[in-house]
Motif scaffolding. Structure first.
Motif, PDB file in Angstrom:
ATOM      1  N   SER A   1       6.826   5.592   0.361  1.00  0.00           N
ATOM      2  CA  SER A   1       6.258   4.967  -0.834  1.00  0.00           C
ATOM      3  C   SER A   1       5.294   5.910  -1.535  1.00  0.00           C
ATOM      4  O   SER A   1       4.527   6.633  -0.902  1.00  0.00           O
ATOM      5  CB  SER A   1       5.539   3.659  -0.461  1.00  0.00           C
ATOM      6  N   VAL A   2       5.374   5.877  -2.867  1.00  0.00           N
ATOM      7  CA  VAL A   2       4.484   6.715  -3.673  1.00  0.00           C
ATOM      8  C   VAL A   2       4.003   5.902  -4.868  1.00  0.00           C
ATOM      9  O   VAL A   2       4.750   5.094  -5.416  1.00  0.00           O
ATOM     10  CB  VAL A   2       5.191   8.012  -4.142  1.00  0.00           C
TER      11      VAL A   2
ATOM     12  N   GLU B   1      -6.923   1.078   0.622  1.00  0.00           N
ATOM     13  CA  GLU B   1      -7.369   1.367   1.987  1.00  0.00           C
ATOM     14  C   GLU B   1      -6.713   2.645   2.471  1.00  0.00           C
ATOM     15  O   GLU B   1      -5.515   2.833   2.315  1.00  0.00           O
ATOM     16  CB  GLU B   1      -7.013   0.198   2.906  1.00  0.00           C
ATOM     17  N   PRO B   2      -7.513   3.537   3.079  1.00  0.00           N
ATOM     18  CA  PRO B   2      -6.901   4.728   3.669  1.00  0.00           C
ATOM     19  C   PRO B   2      -6.057   4.319   4.872  1.00  0.00           C
ATOM     20  O   PRO B   2      -6.200   3.199   5.349  1.00  0.00           O
ATOM     21  CB  PRO B   2      -8.109   5.566   4.095  1.00  0.00           C
ATOM     22  N   PRO B   3      -5.200   5.196   5.373  1.00  0.00           N
ATOM     23  CA  PRO B   3      -4.987   6.557   4.904  1.00  0.00           C
ATOM     24  C   PRO B   3      -3.897   6.617   3.833  1.00  0.00           C
ATOM     25  O   PRO B   3      -2.943   5.866   3.891  1.00  0.00           O
ATOM     26  CB  PRO B   3      -4.506   7.262   6.165  1.00  0.00           C
ATOM     27  N   PHE B   4      -4.079   7.491   2.868  1.00  0.00           N
ATOM     28  CA  PHE B   4      -2.984   7.845   1.974  1.00  0.00           C
ATOM     29  C   PHE B   4      -3.219   9.276   1.509  1.00  0.00           C
ATOM     30  O   PHE B   4      -4.339   9.764   1.531  1.00  0.00           O
ATOM     31  CB  PHE B   4      -2.855   6.878   0.784  1.00  0.00           C
ATOM     32  N   VAL B   5      -2.148   9.939   1.147  1.00  0.00           N
ATOM     33  CA  VAL B   5      -2.224  11.305   0.662  1.00  0.00           C
ATOM     34  C   VAL B   5      -2.483  11.251  -0.829  1.00  0.00           C
ATOM     35  O   VAL B   5      -1.793  10.520  -1.544  1.00  0.00           O
ATOM     36  CB  VAL B   5      -0.894  12.051   0.924  1.00  0.00           C
ATOM     37  N   LEU B   6      -3.455  11.987  -1.316  1.00  0.00           N
ATOM     38  CA  LEU B   6      -3.750  11.987  -2.748  1.00  0.00           C
ATOM     39  C   LEU B   6      -3.452  13.342  -3.370  1.00  0.00           C
ATOM     40  O   LEU B   6      -3.945  14.362  -2.920  1.00  0.00           O
ATOM     41  CB  LEU B   6      -5.228  11.641  -2.987  1.00  0.00           C
TER      42      LEU B   6
ATOM     43  N   LYS C   1       0.831  -1.196   0.000  1.00  0.00           N
ATOM     44  CA  LYS C   1       0.000   0.000   0.000  1.00  0.00           C
ATOM     45  C   LYS C   1       0.870   1.252   0.000  1.00  0.00           C
ATOM     46  O   LYS C   1       1.709   1.413   0.877  1.00  0.00           O
ATOM     47  CB  LYS C   1      -0.902   0.012   1.227  1.00  0.00           C
ATOM     48  N   PRO C   2       0.692   2.109  -0.995  1.00  0.00           N
ATOM     49  CA  PRO C   2       1.482   3.344  -1.023  1.00  0.00           C
ATOM     50  C   PRO C   2       0.968   4.363   0.004  1.00  0.00           C
ATOM     51  O   PRO C   2      -0.216   4.379   0.314  1.00  0.00           O
ATOM     52  CB  PRO C   2       1.253   3.866  -2.448  1.00  0.00           C
ATOM     53  N   GLU C   3       1.891   5.177   0.501  1.00  0.00           N
ATOM     54  CA  GLU C   3       1.496   6.234   1.439  1.00  0.00           C
ATOM     55  C   GLU C   3       1.020   7.476   0.702  1.00  0.00           C
ATOM     56  O   GLU C   3       0.229   8.254   1.224  1.00  0.00           O
ATOM     57  CB  GLU C   3       2.690   6.602   2.319  1.00  0.00           C
ATOM     58  N   ILE C   4       1.541   7.676  -0.496  1.00  0.00           N
ATOM     59  CA  ILE C   4       1.156   8.839  -1.311  1.00  0.00           C
ATOM     60  C   ILE C   4       0.720   8.330  -2.676  1.00  0.00           C
ATOM     61  O   ILE C   4       1.332   7.403  -3.202  1.00  0.00           O
ATOM     62  CB  ILE C   4       2.349   9.797  -1.542  1.00  0.00           C
ATOM     63  N   VAL C   5      -0.319   8.924  -3.225  1.00  0.00           N
ATOM     64  CA  VAL C   5      -0.735   8.590  -4.586  1.00  0.00           C
ATOM     65  C   VAL C   5      -0.768   9.889  -5.384  1.00  0.00           C
ATOM     66  O   VAL C   5      -1.392  10.863  -4.974  1.00  0.00           O
ATOM     67  CB  VAL C   5      -2.139   7.943  -4.609  1.00  0.00           C
ATOM     68  N   VAL C   6      -0.059   9.908  -6.496  1.00  0.00           N
ATOM     69  CA  VAL C   6      -0.104  11.040  -7.409  1.00  0.00           C
ATOM     70  C   VAL C   6      -0.804  10.542  -8.671  1.00  0.00           C
ATOM     71  O   VAL C   6      -0.308   9.630  -9.336  1.00  0.00           O
ATOM     72  CB  VAL C   6       1.297  11.581  -7.753  1.00  0.00           C
ATOM     73  N   CYS C   7      -1.964  11.127  -8.958  1.00  0.00           N
ATOM     74  CA  CYS C   7      -2.806  10.608 -10.025  1.00  0.00           C
ATOM     75  C   CYS C   7      -2.949  11.618 -11.161  1.00  0.00           C
ATOM     76  O   CYS C   7      -3.180  12.803 -10.914  1.00  0.00           O
ATOM     77  CB  CYS C   7      -4.184  10.275  -9.443  1.00  0.00           C
ATOM     78  N   SER C   8      -2.830  11.136 -12.383  1.00  0.00           N
ATOM     79  CA  SER C   8      -3.110  11.966 -13.550  1.00  0.00           C
ATOM     80  C   SER C   8      -4.536  12.485 -13.436  1.00  0.00           C
ATOM     81  O   SER C   8      -5.413  11.808 -12.904  1.00  0.00           O
ATOM     82  CB  SER C   8      -2.979  11.115 -14.816  1.00  0.00           C
ATOM     83  N   THR C   9      -4.773  13.688 -13.936  1.00  0.00           N
ATOM     84  CA  THR C   9      -6.114  14.268 -13.858  1.00  0.00           C
ATOM     85  C   THR C   9      -7.062  13.677 -14.900  1.00  0.00           C
ATOM     86  O   THR C   9      -8.263  13.925 -14.855  1.00  0.00           O
ATOM     87  CB  THR C   9      -6.048  15.803 -14.046  1.00  0.00           C
ATOM     88  N   ALA C  10      -6.546  12.888 -15.854  1.00  0.00           N
ATOM     89  CA  ALA C  10      -7.415  12.273 -16.865  1.00  0.00           C
ATOM     90  C   ALA C  10      -8.428  11.345 -16.185  1.00  0.00           C
ATOM     91  O   ALA C  10      -8.104  10.660 -15.218  1.00  0.00           O
ATOM     92  CB  ALA C  10      -6.582  11.485 -17.876  1.00  0.00           C
TER      93      ALA C  10
END
Length: 171
Positions: A104-105, A69-74, A47-56
């Protein structure tokens, strides 16, 4: 030690006439693949702690159906839609700088950037061009790459592929 998760969005519908590429949604196979991948991650305890997601839209939907599963920073990043592999690498480092305690990201983005970055980062495996990527980096494919350095110092050629999940491998 840090981990980088590179997730290519799941399978999307072809754009209908006049529809922007950005607005494409997942098709039923894509939704299913994202759900299966989510189950696989939970089973593996990844499980990543941070998620960086494309806006698409297709990238945001992929993340949604993963049901992490939370928690993670989005964080949302338009650069993961419009930028090249350098923008992806920068996103990893920035996540490390902004969240110093995180190890982790996960990037949720697009090809060819995902494949190029995965090949560039996972250089410690022998041979450097990883056999897993030879058939490409499929939709809903996820590479988990481990580094000795913190996220802010992730550099090409210094990672080791820990796992590579592909939808086809789930059946």
């Amino acid at each position: 030690m840090s981990q980088v998760y590179l997730l290519r969005h799941a399978k999307a519908v072809w754009p209908s006439p006049g529809q922007k590429d950005f607005d494409r949604t997942l098709d039923t196979a894509g939704i299913e693949a994202a759900r299966i991948l989510g189950q696989e991650l939970r089973r593996s305890g990844l499980k990543p702690e941070i998620v960086v997601c494309s806006t698409a839209i297709r990238a945001r939907q992929t993340l949604e159906y993963l049901e992490l599963e939370p928690p993670f920073v989005l964080d949302q990043s338009e650069k993961l839609f419009s930028g090249g592999p350098d923008a992806y690498l920068m996103a990893i480092r920035m996540a490390g700088l902004e969240h110093e305690t995180a190890n982790s990201v996960m990037l949720v983005g697009h090809n060819p950037m995902m494949e190029e970055l995965a090949i560039a980062l996972a250089g410690r495996g022998q041979p450097p061009s990883h056999p897993d990527f030879e058939s490409g980096f499929p939709t809903a494919g996820l590479a988990v790459i481990r580094f000795d350095a913190p996220l802010a110092e992730v550099r090409p050629g210094t990672g080791e592929l820990q796992a590579f999940f592909t939808p086809s491998a789930h059946h």
